[in-house]
Design an enzyme around this catalytic site. Structure first.
Site, PDB file in Angstrom:
ATOM      1  N   GLU A 123       0.850  -1.192   0.000  1.00 35.13           N
ATOM      2  CA  GLU A 123       0.000   0.000   0.000  1.00 35.13           C
ATOM      3  C   GLU A 123       0.878   1.232   0.000  1.00 35.13           C
ATOM      4  O   GLU A 123       2.074   1.154   0.302  1.00 35.13           O
ATOM      5  CB  GLU A 123      -0.892   0.018   1.252  1.00 35.13           C
ATOM      6  CG  GLU A 123      -2.234  -0.648   1.045  1.00 35.13           C
ATOM      7  CD  GLU A 123      -3.149  -0.512   2.249  1.00 35.13           C
ATOM      8  OE1 GLU A 123      -2.709  -0.010   3.288  1.00 35.13           O
ATOM      9  OE2 GLU A 123      -4.310  -0.931   2.127  1.00 35.13           O
ATOM     10  N   HIS A 242      -9.097  10.966   3.621  1.00 33.17           N
ATOM     11  CA  HIS A 242      -8.835   9.966   2.586  1.00 33.17           C
ATOM     12  C   HIS A 242      -8.996  10.667   1.253  1.00 33.17           C
ATOM     13  O   HIS A 242     -10.018  11.296   1.003  1.00 33.17           O
ATOM     14  CB  HIS A 242      -9.814   8.792   2.695  1.00 33.17           C
ATOM     15  CG  HIS A 242      -9.334   7.606   1.923  1.00 33.17           C
ATOM     16  ND1 HIS A 242      -9.288   7.597   0.550  1.00 33.17           N
ATOM     17  CD2 HIS A 242      -8.847   6.412   2.323  1.00 33.17           C
ATOM     18  CE1 HIS A 242      -8.790   6.435   0.144  1.00 33.17           C
ATOM     19  NE2 HIS A 242      -8.515   5.698   1.205  1.00 33.17           N
ATOM     20  N   ARG A 288      -0.905  10.357   2.265  1.00 31.06           N
ATOM     21  CA  ARG A 288      -2.318  10.699   2.081  1.00 31.06           C
ATOM     22  C   ARG A 288      -2.615  12.193   2.139  1.00 31.06           C
ATOM     23  O   ARG A 288      -3.467  12.684   1.402  1.00 31.06           O
ATOM     24  CB  ARG A 288      -3.143  10.027   3.169  1.00 31.06           C
ATOM     25  CG  ARG A 288      -3.463   8.612   2.840  1.00 31.06           C
ATOM     26  CD  ARG A 288      -4.433   8.046   3.815  1.00 31.06           C
ATOM     27  NE  ARG A 288      -4.768   6.708   3.374  1.00 31.06           N
ATOM     28  CZ  ARG A 288      -5.432   5.824   4.097  1.00 31.06           C
ATOM     29  NH1 ARG A 288      -5.829   6.145   5.308  1.00 31.06           N
ATOM     30  NH2 ARG A 288      -5.711   4.653   3.619  1.00 31.06           N
ATOM     31  N   HIS A 347     -11.361  10.672   7.335  1.00 37.83           N
ATOM     32  CA  HIS A 347     -11.254   9.220   7.318  1.00 37.83           C
ATOM     33  C   HIS A 347     -10.744   8.669   8.633  1.00 37.83           C
ATOM     34  O   HIS A 347     -11.193   7.629   9.096  1.00 37.83           O
ATOM     35  CB  HIS A 347     -10.291   8.851   6.190  1.00 37.83           C
ATOM     36  CG  HIS A 347     -10.202   7.390   5.920  1.00 37.83           C
ATOM     37  ND1 HIS A 347     -11.313   6.626   5.643  1.00 37.83           N
ATOM     38  CD2 HIS A 347      -9.145   6.549   5.875  1.00 37.83           C
ATOM     39  CE1 HIS A 347     -10.937   5.369   5.446  1.00 37.83           C
ATOM     40  NE2 HIS A 347      -9.628   5.292   5.589  1.00 37.83           N
ATOM     41  N   ARG A 382      -1.303   8.991   9.803  1.00 40.43           N
ATOM     42  CA  ARG A 382      -1.278   7.526   9.946  1.00 40.43           C
ATOM     43  C   ARG A 382      -0.767   6.854   8.677  1.00 40.43           C
ATOM     44  O   ARG A 382      -1.165   7.220   7.557  1.00 40.43           O
ATOM     45  CB  ARG A 382      -2.704   7.039  10.221  1.00 40.43           C
ATOM     46  CG  ARG A 382      -2.864   5.554  10.208  1.00 40.43           C
ATOM     47  CD  ARG A 382      -4.340   5.190  10.269  1.00 40.43           C
ATOM     48  NE  ARG A 382      -5.031   5.570   9.059  1.00 40.43           N
ATOM     49  CZ  ARG A 382      -5.822   4.758   8.351  1.00 40.43           C
ATOM     50  NH1 ARG A 382      -6.031   3.531   8.750  1.00 40.43           N
ATOM     51  NH2 ARG A 382      -6.421   5.188   7.260  1.00 40.43           N
TER      52      ARG A 382
HETATM   53  C1  FAD Z   1     -14.117   2.990   5.076  1.00 47.62           C
HETATM   54  C2  FAD Z   1     -12.942   2.749   5.969  1.00 47.62           C
HETATM   55  C3  FAD Z   1     -11.892   1.948   5.558  1.00 47.62           C
HETATM   56  C4  FAD Z   1     -10.797   1.706   6.394  1.00 47.62           C
HETATM   57  N1  FAD Z   1      -9.804   0.856   5.980  1.00 47.62           N
HETATM   58  C5  FAD Z   1      -8.806   0.549   6.845  1.00 47.62           C
HETATM   59  C6  FAD Z   1      -7.828  -0.428   6.500  1.00 47.62           C
HETATM   60  O1  FAD Z   1      -7.885  -1.033   5.454  1.00 47.62           O
HETATM   61  N2  FAD Z   1      -6.845  -0.684   7.393  1.00 47.62           N
HETATM   62  C7  FAD Z   1      -6.752  -0.044   8.597  1.00 47.62           C
HETATM   63  O2  FAD Z   1      -5.831  -0.326   9.371  1.00 47.62           O
HETATM   64  N3  FAD Z   1      -7.671   0.878   8.935  1.00 47.62           N
HETATM   65  C8  FAD Z   1      -8.698   1.174   8.108  1.00 47.62           C
HETATM   66  N4  FAD Z   1      -9.626   2.094   8.477  1.00 47.62           N
HETATM   67  C9  FAD Z   1      -9.578   2.648   9.832  1.00 47.62           C
HETATM   68  C10 FAD Z   1     -10.022   1.568  10.804  1.00 47.62           C
HETATM   69  O3  FAD Z   1     -11.116   0.869  10.253  1.00 47.62           O
HETATM   70  C11 FAD Z   1     -10.426   2.135  12.142  1.00 47.62           C
HETATM   71  O4  FAD Z   1      -9.456   3.011  12.622  1.00 47.62           O
HETATM   72  C12 FAD Z   1     -10.610   1.006  13.149  1.00 47.62           C
HETATM   73  O5  FAD Z   1     -11.517   0.076  12.624  1.00 47.62           O
HETATM   74  C13 FAD Z   1     -11.128   1.554  14.453  1.00 47.62           C
HETATM   75  O6  FAD Z   1     -11.529   0.473  15.252  1.00 47.62           O
HETATM   76  P1  FAD Z   1     -12.238   0.797  16.621  1.00 47.62           P
HETATM   77  O7  FAD Z   1     -12.597  -0.496  17.224  1.00 47.62           O
HETATM   78  O8  FAD Z   1     -11.412   1.741  17.378  1.00 47.62           O
HETATM   79  O9  FAD Z   1     -13.547   1.625  16.209  1.00 47.62           O
HETATM   80  P2  FAD Z   1     -14.836   1.170  15.401  1.00 47.62           P
HETATM   81  O10 FAD Z   1     -14.600  -0.032  14.600  1.00 47.62           O
HETATM   82  O11 FAD Z   1     -15.350   2.382  14.687  1.00 47.62           O
HETATM   83  O12 FAD Z   1     -15.856   0.775  16.552  1.00 47.62           O
HETATM   84  C14 FAD Z   1     -16.364   1.756  17.428  1.00 47.62           C
HETATM   85  C15 FAD Z   1     -17.491   1.128  18.207  1.00 47.62           C
HETATM   86  O13 FAD Z   1     -17.929   2.051  19.207  1.00 47.62           O
HETATM   87  C16 FAD Z   1     -19.340   2.208  19.119  1.00 47.62           C
HETATM   88  N5  FAD Z   1     -19.647   3.511  19.696  1.00 47.62           N
HETATM   89  C17 FAD Z   1     -19.334   4.758  19.275  1.00 47.62           C
HETATM   90  N6  FAD Z   1     -19.766   5.673  20.159  1.00 47.62           N
HETATM   91  C18 FAD Z   1     -20.360   4.982  21.165  1.00 47.62           C
HETATM   92  C19 FAD Z   1     -21.003   5.366  22.362  1.00 47.62           C
HETATM   93  N7  FAD Z   1     -21.125   6.659  22.730  1.00 47.62           N
HETATM   94  N8  FAD Z   1     -21.531   4.401  23.154  1.00 47.62           N
HETATM   95  C20 FAD Z   1     -21.441   3.088  22.827  1.00 47.62           C
HETATM   96  N9  FAD Z   1     -20.828   2.670  21.685  1.00 47.62           N
HETATM   97  C21 FAD Z   1     -20.285   3.615  20.881  1.00 47.62           C
HETATM   98  C22 FAD Z   1     -19.644   2.024  17.660  1.00 47.62           C
HETATM   99  O14 FAD Z   1     -21.002   1.750  17.419  1.00 47.62           O
HETATM  100  C23 FAD Z   1     -18.724   0.822  17.379  1.00 47.62           C
HETATM  101  O15 FAD Z   1     -19.309  -0.359  17.881  1.00 47.62           O
HETATM  102  C24 FAD Z   1     -10.734   2.337   7.651  1.00 47.62           C
HETATM  103  C25 FAD Z   1     -11.772   3.173   8.058  1.00 47.62           C
HETATM  104  C26 FAD Z   1     -12.871   3.373   7.237  1.00 47.62           C
HETATM  105  C27 FAD Z   1     -13.986   4.257   7.712  1.00 47.62           C
END
Ligand code: FAD
Length: 532
Positions: A123, A242, A288, A347, A382
């Site tokens: 990537e 992004h 990016r 993003h 990042r």
């Molecule tokens: C379209 C897209 C593509 C991506 N592609 C990549 C990739 O290929 N590789 C990579 O490394 N990163 C990628 N990223 C970034 C990566 O996906 C995220 O940084 C990572 O998934 C974050 O994980 P997380 O568990 O911290 O948050 P999330 O997966 O966003 O989970 C957050 C959780 O908290 C919950 N939540 C939020 N607020 C509250 C609240 N007040 N009370 C209770 N629950 C709450 C949500 O409903 C969810 O369940 C991408 C992001 C996007 C948007």
């Protein structure tokens, strides 16, 4: 006035771990804590409302024969533009391969070659092939499906879906639990969850901005809540745009994964000119922020920006990138033969709740993992696919830390009534949130200046005076931290670009650390100095 009917309860007879958020960080942490009882409170059903499920690229890990920990660290340092915490990064990168093996054990079907070896892709800004993927662009969905199945099979994990956490309860130096609102935040009833350990895994901030690739639940509640409870926030000004969200007017904007550019897709304007060649020697594979500003400039100039995959991917598009293909086809674009219109979109948030190597925040009893944090591994920008890696590495470290620190529980109390109030309006429909999103995109977006940031701060202050809802208070707190830190940082670095300070400056070659009180001081100064 905000009303709060919660009566803090002591730990007497209550011993629980509450995880806020059911994305990759939250689920992985719960699995690593098993068989220790945990409650996951998730705003939406797990698998939905989480960026993790939408990840298209994959996870970065130094696992190919030519790759090394040093090379992965070096690429991360370069991407982070001088302010990455090298120690934290080295630790994260070194633990990456072991966490990939954990995911394989949980059943994640990472792509393999005929001999059964993991296929590693390249990537942008990675010097080696080191991204583990699933069927091209399905990594996030496949990872989440496997982890959800594992969580459902683990009796020690209780998942409460549709519980929107809106407050952390502080008792002295400790976080002593959370208050959540059931029914996806629509209930008048509020429920308290006393806890010995709260682990914040609530994801990013995309929905503070008008154009974003993030799900609606990613609206910065976690950072705001932690800041209101007194936690130190780090680097909130650093937002990654992004460069290639698909520009078809959808909210959230679907993503044309970075991997397409990795596979040779080119950015052109409406005249067919490959504009990135004039901007950076790596053209489409430049960092990016540089690609985002390139795309932004073409869109602003009215020439439009398009991702041309017709030669590099062509007829293989539907098989190689089924998610992107489906988004394009739904909008009447055939990416096999047509270039895809693109625009930069918020993003990823590099900033967040400051944590140490064990995922501990600056408040006792509060840990944090995933995008809500700032561990220091991303610096000002990042490196692609390092965020899923960060989520699993630090989630596992938190589990270890808690296991070593808190004895096994004897009794569990699954929460209680925290009273009712009249706050249950869907935030997404609220005119105030719509206004905030426009203000943030226009003034705290791809290009910022003292003028635009001062404008944003005034607007945020007006919204704050009119606000009566606790959840919006969290969101406004995050917006204030981002705008104040961006105002304070009089330079450009990584994801933070100031048109009035377009170069990096040596005196700013460090991270930002601030509390909500600090942000409010910066805001008070600017509003006093420059009255409207
Ligand atoms: C379209 C897209 C593509 C991506 N592609 C990549 C990739 O290929 N590789 C990579 O490394 N990163 C990628 N990223 C970034 C990566 O996906 C995220 O940084 C990572 O998934 C974050 O994980 P997380 O568990 O911290 O948050 P999330 O997966 O966003 O989970 C957050 C959780 O908290 C919950 N939540 C939020 N607020 C509250 C609240 N007040 N009370 C209770 N629950 C709450 C949500 O409903 C969810 O369940 C991408 C992001 C996007 C948007």
């Amino acid at each position: 006035m905000l009303t709060d009917h919660f009566r803090p309860q002591s730990f007497n007879g209550i011993d629980d771990i509450v995880i806020v958020g059911g994305g990759l960080a939250g689920l992985f942490c719960a699995l690593k804590l098993a068989p220790r009882p945990v409650t996951i409170l998730a705003a939406a059903p797990i698998g939905h409302g989480a960026s993790s499920a939408w990840a298209q690229g994959g996870i970065a890990a130094a696992m190919s024969p030519g790759d090394t920990i040093d090379k992965h660290v070096a690429d991360t340092l370069v991407a982070g533009a001088g302010i990455v915490d090298e120690k934290m990064t080295r630790m994260m990168v070194a633990e990456g391969p072991a966490r990939i093996h954990d995911l394989l054990e949980y059943g994640v079907p990472f792509d393999r070659d005929l001999e059964g070896k993991l296929i590693l892709s390249r990537e942008a800004a990675h010097s080696e092939r080191r991204i583990v993927r699933v069927k091209g662009d399905m990594a996030g969905k496949a990872i989440m499906e496997a982890l959800i199945a594992a969580v459902r099979k683990t009796p020690s994990i209780r998942v409460l879906e549709g519980y929107v956490v809106e407050d952390l309860v502080r008792e002295g130096r400790f976080i002593a639990g959370v208050i959540a609102r059931p029914d996806a935040g629509q209930s008048k009833k509020r429920v308290s969850f006393p806890a010995r350990a709260v682990i914040l895994c609530s994801g990013g901030v995309g929905h503070l901005f008008a154009v974003t690739t993030n799900p609606t639940e990613a609206c910065g509640q976690g950072v705001g809540m932690a800041a209101r409870a007194g936690a130190i926030i780090a680097d909130p000004e650093f937002v990654q745009f992004h460069p290639t969200a698909i520009n078809i007017g959808r909210d959230p904007a679907p993503l044309a994964t970075e991997a397409l550019r990795g596979d040779g897709a080119q950015l052109i304007n409406s005249a067919g000119r490959r504009f990135m060649l004039d901007i950076h020697p790596d053209a489409e594979l430049a960092p990016r922020d540089i690609v985002s500003r390139g795309v932004f400039a073409e869109v602003q100039a009215g020439r439009g920006a398009f991702l041309d995959c017709t030669k590099a991917v062509g007829k293989h598009f539907p098989d190689m990138f089924p998610t992107v293909y489906a988004s394009c086809v739904a909008a009447g674009i055939d990416p096999v033969t047509q270039a895809i219109p693109v625009v930069p979109a918020v993003h990823y948030h590099m900033g967040g709740v400051l944590t140490d190597a064990a995922g501990r925040t600056s408040i006792d009893g509060l840990w944090a993992a995933g995008e809500v944090t700032s561990t220091g591994v991303h610096g000002a920008n990042r490196l692609a696919s390092n965020s899923l890696l960060e989520a699993v590495v630090f989630a596992a470290r938190i589990a270890e830390n808690i296991k070593g620190m808190l004895p096994e529980p004897k009794i569990t109390d699954w929460g209680g009534n925290a009273g009712e109030n009249d706050d249950p309006v869907t935030l997404e429909d609220s005119p105030a949130l719509k206004r905030l999103r426009l203000v943030m995109s226009e003034n705290v977006g791809v290009i910022r200046s003292r003028e635009s940031l001062t404008r944003a701060i005034r607007e945020i202050s007006t919204l704050e005076r009119e606000n009566t809802r606790l959840r919006f208070t969290n969101i406004l707190a995050t917006a204030k931290l981002m705008a104040a830190a961006a105002l304070q940082r009089t330079e450009s670095r990584g994801g933070h670009y100031r048109s009035d300070w377009p170069e990096p400056r040596a005196e700013w070659k460090h991270r930002s650390f601030l509390t909500l009180a600090d942000a409010e001081r910066i805001i008070a100064e600017v509003t006093e100095l420059e009255p409207a």
